[in-house]
Every structure is written in structure tokens, then in C-alpha cells.
Design an enzyme around this catalytic site. Structure first.
Site, PDB file in Angstrom:
ATOM      1  N   LEU A  24       0.847  -1.181   0.000  1.00 53.15           N
ATOM      2  CA  LEU A  24       0.000   0.000   0.000  1.00 53.15           C
ATOM      3  C   LEU A  24       0.885   1.234   0.000  1.00 53.15           C
ATOM      4  O   LEU A  24       1.965   1.224   0.588  1.00 53.15           O
ATOM      5  CB  LEU A  24      -0.906   0.032   1.240  1.00 53.15           C
ATOM      6  CG  LEU A  24      -2.069  -0.962   1.306  1.00 53.15           C
ATOM      7  CD1 LEU A  24      -2.842  -0.775   2.610  1.00 53.15           C
ATOM      8  CD2 LEU A  24      -3.004  -0.816   0.117  1.00 53.15           C
ATOM      9  N   ASP A  25       0.403   2.313  -0.626  1.00 53.19           N
ATOM     10  CA  ASP A  25       1.142   3.568  -0.622  1.00 53.19           C
ATOM     11  C   ASP A  25       1.240   4.112   0.799  1.00 53.19           C
ATOM     12  O   ASP A  25       0.448   3.753   1.677  1.00 53.19           O
ATOM     13  CB  ASP A  25       0.446   4.592  -1.513  1.00 53.19           C
ATOM     14  CG  ASP A  25       0.400   4.177  -2.967  1.00 53.19           C
ATOM     15  OD1 ASP A  25       1.248   3.353  -3.370  1.00 53.19           O
ATOM     16  OD2 ASP A  25      -0.487   4.658  -3.694  1.00 53.19           O
ATOM     17  N   VAL A  26       2.163   5.012   1.015  1.00 51.20           N
ATOM     18  CA  VAL A  26       2.399   5.559   2.349  1.00 51.20           C
ATOM     19  C   VAL A  26       1.162   6.248   2.915  1.00 51.20           C
ATOM     20  O   VAL A  26       0.917   6.204   4.127  1.00 51.20           O
ATOM     21  CB  VAL A  26       3.610   6.529   2.325  1.00 51.20           C
ATOM     22  CG1 VAL A  26       3.339   7.733   1.433  1.00 51.20           C
ATOM     23  CG2 VAL A  26       3.994   6.967   3.730  1.00 51.20           C
ATOM     24  N   HIS A  84       0.024   2.749  -8.212  1.00 48.79           N
ATOM     25  CA  HIS A  84      -0.956   3.807  -7.909  1.00 48.79           C
ATOM     26  C   HIS A  84      -2.230   3.638  -8.726  1.00 48.79           C
ATOM     27  O   HIS A  84      -2.842   4.623  -9.152  1.00 48.79           O
ATOM     28  CB  HIS A  84      -0.367   5.191  -8.181  1.00 48.79           C
ATOM     29  CG  HIS A  84       0.699   5.578  -7.211  1.00 48.79           C
ATOM     30  ND1 HIS A  84       1.501   6.693  -7.392  1.00 48.79           N
ATOM     31  CD2 HIS A  84       1.129   5.019  -6.050  1.00 48.79           C
ATOM     32  CE1 HIS A  84       2.350   6.798  -6.392  1.00 48.79           C
ATOM     33  NE2 HIS A  84       2.143   5.789  -5.556  1.00 48.79           N
TER      34      HIS A  84
END
Length: 237
Positions: free
Chosen positions: A100-102, A183
């Protein structure tokens, strides 16, 4: 099994490091301090280090509720790695089965079983992921149809695989996709002319984020959850 070998396997340390731990008096066997690495350990024995009982386990399967501000990698120059949230030994053996992205929160699966995680991350297995999406602008009526048909993302040659979008309110949707492009969710809505302001992963395949977990907390997966990804995963322990 020798006690020093047991410590090496449990803690991921070298034989020399295991010997140092023993000599320091940090290891207890059946509630008694033991300093000899040649001491034999059976399945019935209790071995403790720093008041924590050590056990030899097979592959590990973990569900983590990832908070915002943590990255899904072993190292990052700017943000904390999500591994710091785990009270586990042998971190180097673990990896994320889908990152998962930050700034994205929610369900993250962590394991040391490469074959199992491949069933999640490989596009050919079409493992679904469901996200709760908060959007800057109101959701338009054509979004669901375009997502179902596939959206051509910038710098991509082929459109995304068909997805499913359920509108919850004017700015909130639940999106299910079976890919994991870079993304991807943010890029899909950007292609539709909107901006993702909040993103939370609710489920991966049949595994849903435990509602009893708070951000930063984790638990081991149940056998049913493990087998939902790959029924054979218990055969090679």
C-alpha cells in the site's frame, strides 16, 4: 534439537550470537536460566527470551491494519517501515503480499511464504482487492460503466481489467479490482477527471480486515483465511 540451534532458527541469529545470548543468562528453559548451547530441547519444553516464549513455526501469515505514514518495504529514507509495527523476530524473512502507498490505510498481508504471496500478487491469479475511496469531486454517473469496461491509464498500452464500483455517497465509493498496477486506484480516478483524497483497503480476496483491529495492530491469519488464498499452502509447511 540443541538449544543453540533452536535459538538460531527462532531468532534468525548466528550460532555465535546464540552462544552470547546463552552466556548472558538471557535464555530460560522451563523457567530456569540455561547457558549451555548443547542442552537438548523437545516439543514439550518452554524456551523464553526477554519474557517471551519462543516457538518454531512454519510459514507465517499476518494481517496488519496499516496506518497512514508507513511504507510497505524493509527500508525507506523518509518514512517508517510498517515492519516496526510488528513484535516479531526474523524480520528479514518477511515480505508484503501486496503493498500500500504511504498515505493509504487498511489491510496489508505479510508472510514468509513466497508461493502463497504469489497467488495474491500475480495478475494471472486475478486476486481481488476492495478499497474504500474518498474523492474530491462528486461521483459521476458514468464512472461505474467505464470502470467495468476498463480504463486506459496514462503511459499504459492496455486498459485496466474490468472492475466494480459501488457508489456509497456523493464523494465515496467502494472499488474492487483484480490488478495491482502502480498507484492504480488513484490513476483510474484521475483518468476519470477526479482526485482520490482518501484510500483504505478493506479486503484481499476472501480476507477482510478485522474490525477489532485498530490502526497499527495485527494478528495471525486463521487457517481458513490462509487456505482461502491457496488450499495447498498447508501442504509445504
Amino acid at each position: 534439537m540443541r538449544l543453540d540451534k533452536f535459538l538460531c532458527d527462532c531468532l534468525g541469529v548466528t550460532r555465535k550470537e546464540a552462544t552470547k545470548l546463552l552466556k548472558s543468562g538471557a535464555i530460560e528453559l522451563n523457567q530456569k536460566t540455561v547457558k549451555s548451547g548443547s542442552t537438548k530441547v523437545s516439543d514439550q519444553d518452554s524456551v523464553c527470551w526477554q519474557e517471551r516464549e519462543l516457538t518454531l513455526k512454519g510459514p507465517r501469515y499476518i494481517m496488519l491494519y496499516k496506518p497512514e505514514g508507513f511504507v510497505c518495504s524493509h527500508e525507506d529514507g523518509f518514512n517508517h517501515t510498517a515492519f516496526v509495527l510488528l513484535d516479531e523476530v526474523r524480520y528479514d524473512d518477511l515480505h508484503f503480499a501486496g503493498r500500500l502507498d504511504v498515505d493509504t490505510t487498511g489491510l496489508v498481508l505479510i508472510t514468509d511464504d513466497g508461493q502463497w504471496s504469489h497467488r495474491i500478487t500475480s495478475p494471472k491469479h486475478k486476486c481481488s482487492k476492495t478499497y474504500l475511496v474518498e474523492l474530491a469531486d462528486p461521483i459521476q454517473s458514468h464512472y461505474a460503466t467505464e470502470i467495468e469496461q476498463g480504463i486506459l491509464l496514462r503511459n499504459e498500452k492496455e486498459p485496466t481489467k474490468p472492475g466494480v464500483m459501488e457508489q456509497i455517497d456523493l464523494h465515496t465509493a467502494r472499488l474492487t479490482i483484480s490488478e495491482g498496477k502502480y498507484h492504480q486506484v488513484k490513476r483510474m480516478f484521475a483518468a476519470l477527471g477526479n482526485k482520490v483524497e482518501g484510500l483504505h483497503r478493506e479486503s484481499i480476496g476472501a480476507i477482510t480486515l478485522d474490525q477489532d483491529l485498530e490502526p497499527g495492530e495485527y494478528r495471525d491469519l486463521t487457517e481458513q483465511e490462509i487456505l482461502s488464498v491457496w488450499p495447498r499452502s498447508k501442504e509445504h509447511e
